[in-house]
Design a protein around this motif. Sequence first.
Motif, PDB file in Angstrom:
ATOM      1  N   TYR A   1       0.119  16.115   2.679  1.00 31.13           N
ATOM      2  CA  TYR A   1      -0.397  14.853   2.155  1.00 31.13           C
ATOM      3  C   TYR A   1       0.525  13.766   2.686  1.00 31.13           C
ATOM      4  O   TYR A   1       1.558  13.463   2.096  1.00 31.13           O
ATOM      5  CB  TYR A   1      -0.374  14.910   0.620  1.00 31.13           C
TER       6      TYR A   1
ATOM      7  N   ALA B   1       1.563  10.285  -3.841  1.00 28.91           N
ATOM      8  CA  ALA B   1       1.994  11.464  -3.083  1.00 28.91           C
ATOM      9  C   ALA B   1       2.915  12.348  -3.923  1.00 28.91           C
ATOM     10  O   ALA B   1       2.834  13.585  -3.869  1.00 28.91           O
ATOM     11  CB  ALA B   1       2.684  11.042  -1.786  1.00 28.91           C
TER      12      ALA B   1
ATOM     13  N   PHE C   1      -4.915   5.150  -8.398  1.00 31.47           N
ATOM     14  CA  PHE C   1      -4.461   4.666  -7.097  1.00 31.47           C
ATOM     15  C   PHE C   1      -5.550   3.812  -6.444  1.00 31.47           C
ATOM     16  O   PHE C   1      -5.273   2.720  -5.944  1.00 31.47           O
ATOM     17  CB  PHE C   1      -4.101   5.851  -6.197  1.00 31.47           C
TER      18      PHE C   1
ATOM     19  N   GLU D   1      -4.449  14.776   5.310  1.00 28.33           N
ATOM     20  CA  GLU D   1      -4.452  15.670   4.161  1.00 28.33           C
ATOM     21  C   GLU D   1      -4.914  17.057   4.593  1.00 28.33           C
ATOM     22  O   GLU D   1      -5.888  17.178   5.332  1.00 28.33           O
ATOM     23  CB  GLU D   1      -5.399  15.144   3.079  1.00 28.33           C
TER      24      GLU D   1
ATOM     25  N   ILE E   1      -4.079   8.559   6.804  1.00 26.43           N
ATOM     26  CA  ILE E   1      -3.653   9.524   5.801  1.00 26.43           C
ATOM     27  C   ILE E   1      -4.143  10.883   6.267  1.00 26.43           C
ATOM     28  O   ILE E   1      -5.338  11.053   6.556  1.00 26.43           O
ATOM     29  CB  ILE E   1      -4.217   9.184   4.414  1.00 26.43           C
TER      30      ILE E   1
ATOM     31  N   GLU F   1       2.517   2.090  -3.366  1.00 26.74           N
ATOM     32  CA  GLU F   1       1.569   2.745  -4.286  1.00 26.74           C
ATOM     33  C   GLU F   1       1.294   4.181  -3.818  1.00 26.74           C
ATOM     34  O   GLU F   1       1.181   5.090  -4.632  1.00 26.74           O
ATOM     35  CB  GLU F   1       0.261   1.956  -4.374  1.00 26.74           C
ATOM     36  N   TRP F   2       1.205   4.355  -2.515  1.00 27.18           N
ATOM     37  CA  TRP F   2       0.963   5.690  -1.942  1.00 27.18           C
ATOM     38  C   TRP F   2       2.087   6.661  -2.317  1.00 27.18           C
ATOM     39  O   TRP F   2       1.839   7.816  -2.633  1.00 27.18           O
ATOM     40  CB  TRP F   2       0.842   5.583  -0.423  1.00 27.18           C
TER      41      TRP F   2
ATOM     42  N   PHE G   1       0.841  -1.203   0.000  1.00 23.45           N
ATOM     43  CA  PHE G   1       0.000   0.000   0.000  1.00 23.45           C
ATOM     44  C   PHE G   1       0.874   1.250   0.000  1.00 23.45           C
ATOM     45  O   PHE G   1       0.650   2.174  -0.783  1.00 23.45           O
ATOM     46  CB  PHE G   1      -0.927   0.014   1.228  1.00 23.45           C
ATOM     47  N   LEU G   2       1.872   1.290   0.871  1.00 22.20           N
ATOM     48  CA  LEU G   2       2.722   2.477   0.973  1.00 22.20           C
ATOM     49  C   LEU G   2       3.568   2.705  -0.283  1.00 22.20           C
ATOM     50  O   LEU G   2       3.869   3.857  -0.630  1.00 22.20           O
ATOM     51  CB  LEU G   2       3.590   2.415   2.226  1.00 22.20           C
TER      52      LEU G   2
ATOM     53  N   ALA H   1       1.096   9.947   4.849  1.00 12.58           N
ATOM     54  CA  ALA H   1       0.626   8.665   5.378  1.00 12.58           C
ATOM     55  C   ALA H   1       1.413   8.361   6.646  1.00 12.58           C
ATOM     56  O   ALA H   1       2.608   8.638   6.721  1.00 12.58           O
ATOM     57  CB  ALA H   1       0.837   7.553   4.359  1.00 12.58           C
TER      58      ALA H   1
END
Length: 185
Positions: free
Chosen positions: A122, A109, A159, A138, A136, A104-105, A101-102, A124
């Motif tokens: 922004y 970002a 995403f 934001e 997350i 892809e994050w 996940f991170l 995580a």
Amino acid sequence: SDFSGSGRAGPSGSTNCLEAKMAAAAAGKCPYHMAVQTAQAIPGAITKCYGHSYLGKAVVAAGLVGLGYAARRFLSARAQPQKAFVYVVTLKLQPETRSKFLSEWAVLAEYVKGNEPNTLTYEAAAALDDPDKVIIYERYVTRADLVEVHAKSNAIREFGGKVAGLIVDKKTDEYYETNIGFMFK
């Protein structure tokens, strides 16, 4: 380029024009002739030196004051937005998928940083007590920056498609900052 005539860069090691002007003035160098050197480094700039005339002194002084004022206003407006909109997403992920996940994050970002100027923060964050939990955080200038720009971007849709199978539960909260306290120190 050396704008101060000293053979050195500005005070912080850079050759930023404003830093160089300030360094030249502090070193007792002629800021009026130095201003011409600075202008010559900028394509299309007017390079006529007004020398030590009163007009030349007034032009250089007004320019330095104006640059300082503009920089202060710009920096203070970006550093301390008025009552920014905050969106917090809490995610429970499939077991042992946080690193995917991170990854892809990180791509998303980077896109947001380069393409959404009104996204102020922004970030995580990984939970200490649960390896499958991420929040997350934001911050936006306005709520519309989230709803009309960020949420409608192709990057966020892509995403979402990549991580949909990794998410077990999702909770969102919305806030407005109070401007009590600080974000950066």
